[in-house]
Scaffold this motif. Structure first.
Motif, PDB file in Angstrom:
ATOM      1  N   LEU A  19       0.827  -1.213   0.000  1.00 55.48           N
ATOM      2  CA  LEU A  19       0.000   0.000   0.000  1.00 55.48           C
ATOM      3  C   LEU A  19       0.859   1.259   0.000  1.00 55.48           C
ATOM      4  N   ALA A  20       1.924   1.228   0.785  1.00 56.80           N
ATOM      5  CA  ALA A  20       2.769   2.418   0.845  1.00 56.80           C
ATOM      6  C   ALA A  20       3.467   2.646  -0.488  1.00 56.80           C
ATOM      7  N   ALA A  21       3.988   1.556  -1.066  1.00 54.82           N
ATOM      8  CA  ALA A  21       4.678   1.715  -2.352  1.00 54.82           C
ATOM      9  C   ALA A  21       3.672   2.118  -3.426  1.00 54.82           C
ATOM     10  N   LEU A 182      -7.591   5.671   1.795  1.00 59.43           N
ATOM     11  CA  LEU A 182      -7.779   6.661   0.737  1.00 59.43           C
ATOM     12  C   LEU A 182      -7.472   6.126  -0.653  1.00 59.43           C
ATOM     13  N   MET A 183      -6.498   5.226  -0.737  1.00 59.34           N
ATOM     14  CA  MET A 183      -6.183   4.670  -2.057  1.00 59.34           C
ATOM     15  C   MET A 183      -7.376   3.901  -2.644  1.00 59.34           C
ATOM     16  N   PRO A 184      -7.974   2.989  -1.861  1.00 56.49           N
ATOM     17  CA  PRO A 184      -9.154   2.295  -2.408  1.00 56.49           C
ATOM     18  C   PRO A 184     -10.281   3.273  -2.754  1.00 56.49           C
ATOM     19  N   ALA A 185     -10.451   4.315  -1.952  1.00 54.08           N
ATOM     20  CA  ALA A 185     -11.519   5.280  -2.233  1.00 54.08           C
ATOM     21  C   ALA A 185     -11.260   5.987  -3.569  1.00 54.08           C
ATOM     22  N   LEU A 186     -10.023   6.323  -3.801  1.00 50.28           N
ATOM     23  CA  LEU A 186      -9.675   6.993  -5.060  1.00 50.28           C
ATOM     24  C   LEU A 186      -9.988   6.078  -6.249  1.00 50.28           C
ATOM     25  N   PHE A 187      -9.628   4.814  -6.070  1.00 48.22           N
ATOM     26  CA  PHE A 187      -9.847   3.830  -7.123  1.00 48.22           C
ATOM     27  C   PHE A 187     -11.334   3.732  -7.470  1.00 48.22           C
ATOM     28  N   VAL A 188     -12.164   3.659  -6.441  1.00 48.09           N
ATOM     29  CA  VAL A 188     -13.606   3.523  -6.655  1.00 48.09           C
ATOM     30  C   VAL A 188     -14.164   4.761  -7.363  1.00 48.09           C
ATOM     31  N   LEU A 189     -13.753   5.923  -6.918  1.00 48.74           N
ATOM     32  CA  LEU A 189     -14.281   7.149  -7.518  1.00 48.74           C
ATOM     33  C   LEU A 189     -13.837   7.280  -8.978  1.00 48.74           C
ATOM     34  N   LEU A 190     -12.613   6.866  -9.231  1.00 49.72           N
ATOM     35  CA  LEU A 190     -12.119   6.914 -10.601  1.00 49.72           C
ATOM     36  C   LEU A 190     -12.924   5.945 -11.477  1.00 49.72           C
ATOM     37  N   ALA A 191     -13.222   4.772 -10.926  1.00 52.57           N
ATOM     38  CA  ALA A 191     -14.018   3.796 -11.683  1.00 52.57           C
ATOM     39  C   ALA A 191     -15.391   4.378 -12.000  1.00 52.57           C
ATOM     40  N   LEU A 192     -15.978   5.074 -11.034  1.00 46.63           N
ATOM     41  CA  LEU A 192     -17.291   5.696 -11.280  1.00 46.63           C
ATOM     42  C   LEU A 192     -17.194   6.738 -12.399  1.00 46.63           C
ATOM     43  N   LEU A 193     -16.089   7.468 -12.398  1.00 47.24           N
ATOM     44  CA  LEU A 193     -15.919   8.484 -13.441  1.00 47.24           C
ATOM     45  C   LEU A 193     -15.764   7.843 -14.822  1.00 47.24           C
ATOM     46  N   VAL A 194     -15.080   6.690 -14.863  1.00 45.11           N
ATOM     47  CA  VAL A 194     -14.966   5.992 -16.153  1.00 45.11           C
ATOM     48  C   VAL A 194     -16.362   5.623 -16.637  1.00 45.11           C
ATOM     49  N   VAL A 195     -17.192   5.120 -15.731  1.00 42.71           N
ATOM     50  CA  VAL A 195     -18.563   4.758 -16.108  1.00 42.71           C
ATOM     51  C   VAL A 195     -19.319   5.995 -16.586  1.00 42.71           C
ATOM     52  N   PHE A 322      -4.700  13.494  -1.645  1.00 47.33           N
ATOM     53  CA  PHE A 322      -4.092  12.444  -0.819  1.00 47.33           C
ATOM     54  C   PHE A 322      -3.124  11.601  -1.626  1.00 47.33           C
ATOM     55  N   ALA A 323      -3.526  11.278  -2.864  1.00 48.32           N
ATOM     56  CA  ALA A 323      -2.614  10.507  -3.719  1.00 48.32           C
ATOM     57  C   ALA A 323      -1.318  11.284  -3.891  1.00 48.32           C
ATOM     58  N   ALA A 324      -1.434  12.602  -4.016  1.00 46.38           N
ATOM     59  CA  ALA A 324      -0.238  13.426  -4.211  1.00 46.38           C
ATOM     60  C   ALA A 324       0.615  13.440  -2.946  1.00 46.38           C
ATOM     61  N   ILE A 325      -0.042  13.504  -1.807  1.00 39.42           N
ATOM     62  CA  ILE A 325       0.729  13.592  -0.570  1.00 39.42           C
ATOM     63  C   ILE A 325       1.460  12.291  -0.256  1.00 39.42           C
ATOM     64  N   THR A 326       0.814  11.153  -0.536  1.00 39.12           N
ATOM     65  CA  THR A 326       1.512   9.889  -0.264  1.00 39.12           C
ATOM     66  C   THR A 326       2.695   9.725  -1.216  1.00 39.12           C
ATOM     67  N   SER A 327       2.631  10.362  -2.380  1.00 41.85           N
ATOM     68  CA  SER A 327       3.792  10.335  -3.282  1.00 41.85           C
ATOM     69  C   SER A 327       4.856  11.325  -2.820  1.00 41.85           C
ATOM     70  N   ALA A 328       4.411  12.498  -2.413  1.00 45.85           N
ATOM     71  CA  ALA A 328       5.373  13.535  -2.004  1.00 45.85           C
ATOM     72  C   ALA A 328       6.210  13.054  -0.819  1.00 45.85           C
ATOM     73  N   ILE A 329       5.560  12.336   0.081  1.00 42.32           N
ATOM     74  CA  ILE A 329       6.287  11.828   1.245  1.00 42.32           C
ATOM     75  C   ILE A 329       7.428  10.920   0.806  1.00 42.32           C
ATOM     76  N   SER A 330       7.149  10.114  -0.215  1.00 41.08           N
ATOM     77  CA  SER A 330       8.210   9.202  -0.666  1.00 41.08           C
ATOM     78  C   SER A 330       9.302   9.952  -1.416  1.00 41.08           C
ATOM     79  N   LEU A 331       8.975  11.150  -1.906  1.00 46.94           N
ATOM     80  CA  LEU A 331      10.013  11.947  -2.565  1.00 46.94           C
ATOM     81  C   LEU A 331      11.011  12.508  -1.555  1.00 46.94           C
ATOM     82  N   VAL A 332      10.537  12.833  -0.363  1.00 46.80           N
ATOM     83  CA  VAL A 332      11.468  13.364   0.648  1.00 46.80           C
ATOM     84  C   VAL A 332      12.106  12.282   1.491  1.00 46.80           C
ATOM     85  N   GLU A 333      11.484  11.108   1.543  1.00 43.43           N
ATOM     86  CA  GLU A 333      11.960  10.077   2.475  1.00 43.43           C
ATOM     87  C   GLU A 333      13.452   9.736   2.313  1.00 43.43           C
TER      88      GLU A 333
END
Ligand code: PFF
Length: 451
Positions: A19-21, A182-195, A322-333
């Motif tokens: 999940l973190a990766a 938050l990752m699963p939530a993003l996935f679901v919302l994106l799927a709804l948008l595809v529909v 949130f997707a951006a923040i979980t990526s940004a954290i890995s940029l500074v880690e």
């Protein structure tokens, strides 16, 4: 050297590492950058090369990063130093870590600016700014917002402070919780948008065709480089982010299987974003090569016209933040872990130091859509374009070659065999691909582009 725990903490399970990766991989690169770069490079053929890079270069290099991180259990700089020493290799290999920390800085600096745009859109969506907006209104609004040096700088500052504060809290707390829900939530919302795009845009097939019909006429040497750069960027590869996270991964899980799962999730999110954005582009007569503003113009139109769009739009941009923040954290880690090891300071001090410098450099990108929009660095590129181009298309792939060569050729074979024991037959495949295919492919793309 090969300790079984890192001083920075550990993920509580293999799932948490995944999940973190995935949190690091899935970010603005998928939702914002993939569609616009694919759009600027003609779609289909670009997407095909991008997918080839994910599988032939990305997964092998991601496995290499996980492997090295898990052996070294420190910041990428010190991991490379200690793993090189135990393999009897030249200490110069730690350069991989240094290059990575530099790329992390550069990427974070502009990443935070774009993430700031996203944060601002959360509020604008919520306030109903885009209700009923057509393409022209959405475009004008985007131009006005990015044209304001104060707005862009303020949101860049807010995002950077949020990133610093979460990073300061450490590996387990905060980050794990965020990615789990938050990752699963993003996935679901994106799927709804595809529909939504499939049923209401009336141009879904055009979008599908744009992304998946392979018209090689539009492909130039530079777009092959861009497809490869996008693959590195989207998977967070070549700069030690995944190596840093691998350092906190428990010993008892397979490396290649884990890397493949992460890459598949990441690719799914990118393709879904494309399937949302391009039908909207065609339905509204927008140019597919609109550049970095693509997502910020197309999505508000869709949300502005759908029932409940004000709420959905607001939630969607929250999830992208949130997707951006979980990526940004890995940029500074990688850099923060190194500062903690080197200066013996707290994580908080490291996070403020690194984040502060990245914020300062990021001002150049914040200014690129307003007061510095006419200042060019390489060719016609603004400061923002230059940071993006150099870090993603040059430093990350170069870091990737070195990581692959080190993991597959230089690393002590006994250590590698032991670490990869759980990968079974895939280990043999990985060795061949990582020794020969991945470095040669990156080298060929470089040579094709720059000679
Ligand atoms: N993979 C992230 C994205 O697609 O948004 C960006 C990124 C994160 C790149 C971490 C590099 C990195 F080390």
């Amino acid at each position: 050297m090969a300790t079984s725990e890192s001083m920075h903490g550990m993920w509580s399970s293999r799932l948490m590492f995944i999940l973190a990766a995935a949190g690091s991989a899935v970010g603005l690169g998928n939702i914002w950058r993939f569609p616009y770069v694919a759009g600027e490079n003609g779609g289909g053929a670009f997407v095909l090369i991008y997918l080839a890079c994910i599988f032939l270069i990305g997964i092998p290099i991601m496995s290499s990063e996980i492997l090295l991180g898990r052996i070294g259990r420190q910041s990428p700089i010190n991991t490379m130093r200690s793993v090189a020493a135990s393999s009897g290799a030249n200490p110069g290999w730690q350069l991989i870590g240094w290059m990575g920390a530099l790329a992390g800085f550069m990427i974070l600096s502009f990443y935070s600016v774009i993430a700031g745009w996203v944060l601002s859109y959360v509020f604008q969506m919520g306030a109903g700014t885009f209700v009923g907006a057509d393409a022209e209104a959405a475009g004008a609004h985007f131009g006005e917002f990015t044209g304001s040096v104060w707005s862009v700088t303020a949101w860049h500052t807010v995002f950077m402070i949020m990133t610093i504060m979460i990073t300061a809290r450490g590996v387990g707390r905060g980050l794990e919780v965020a990615v789990k829900y938050l990752m699963p939530a993003l996935f679901v919302l994106l799927a709804l948008l595809v529909v939504y795009a499939a049923f209401t845009s009336g141009h879904f097939m055009e979008g599908v065709q744009f992304l998946f019909s392979f018209n090689f006429d539009k492909l130039t040497g530079n777009s092959v480089l861009l497809a490869m750069g996008q693959a590195f960027f989207t998977l967070s590869l070549g700069m030690g982010a995944i190596m840093a996270y691998g350092a906190y991964m428990p010993k008892d899980s397979s490396v290649i299987g884990t890397a493949t799962m992460i890459a598949l999730m990441d690719t799914a999110v990118a393709l879904m974003s494309g399937l949302v954005i391009f039908p909207l582009v065609f339905a509204n007569g927008l140019p597919s090569a609109a550049g970095p503003g693509l997502m910020f113009v197309t999505l508000p139109i869709a949300f502005g016209q759908m029932a409940g769009g004000q709420l959905f739009g607001c939630v969607f941009f929250i999830l992208v933040s949130f997707a951006a923040i979980t990526s940004a954290i890995s940029l500074v880690e990688p850099a923060v872990a190194w500062v903690v090891e080197k200066l013996n300071t707290s994580r908080a001090a490291g996070a403020w130091l690194i984040g502060g410098v990245a914020w300062l450099v990021g001002l150049g990108s914040a200014f690129s859509t307003n007061i510095w929009s006419d200042v060019h660095f390489i060719g016609e590129m603004t400061f923002f374009d230059t940071m993006d181009y150099v870090s993603n298309n040059i430093i990350l792939p170069l870091g990737g070659i070195f990581i692959a060569v080190f993991a597959a050729w230089i690393l002590d074979g006994r250590i590698r065999d032991e670490e990869m024991a759980r990968d079974g037959g895939l280990y043999g495949v990985w060795r061949v691909v990582t020794r020969f295919v991945a470095p040669v492919a990156v080298a060929i793309v470089f040579i094709m582009t720059f000679l």
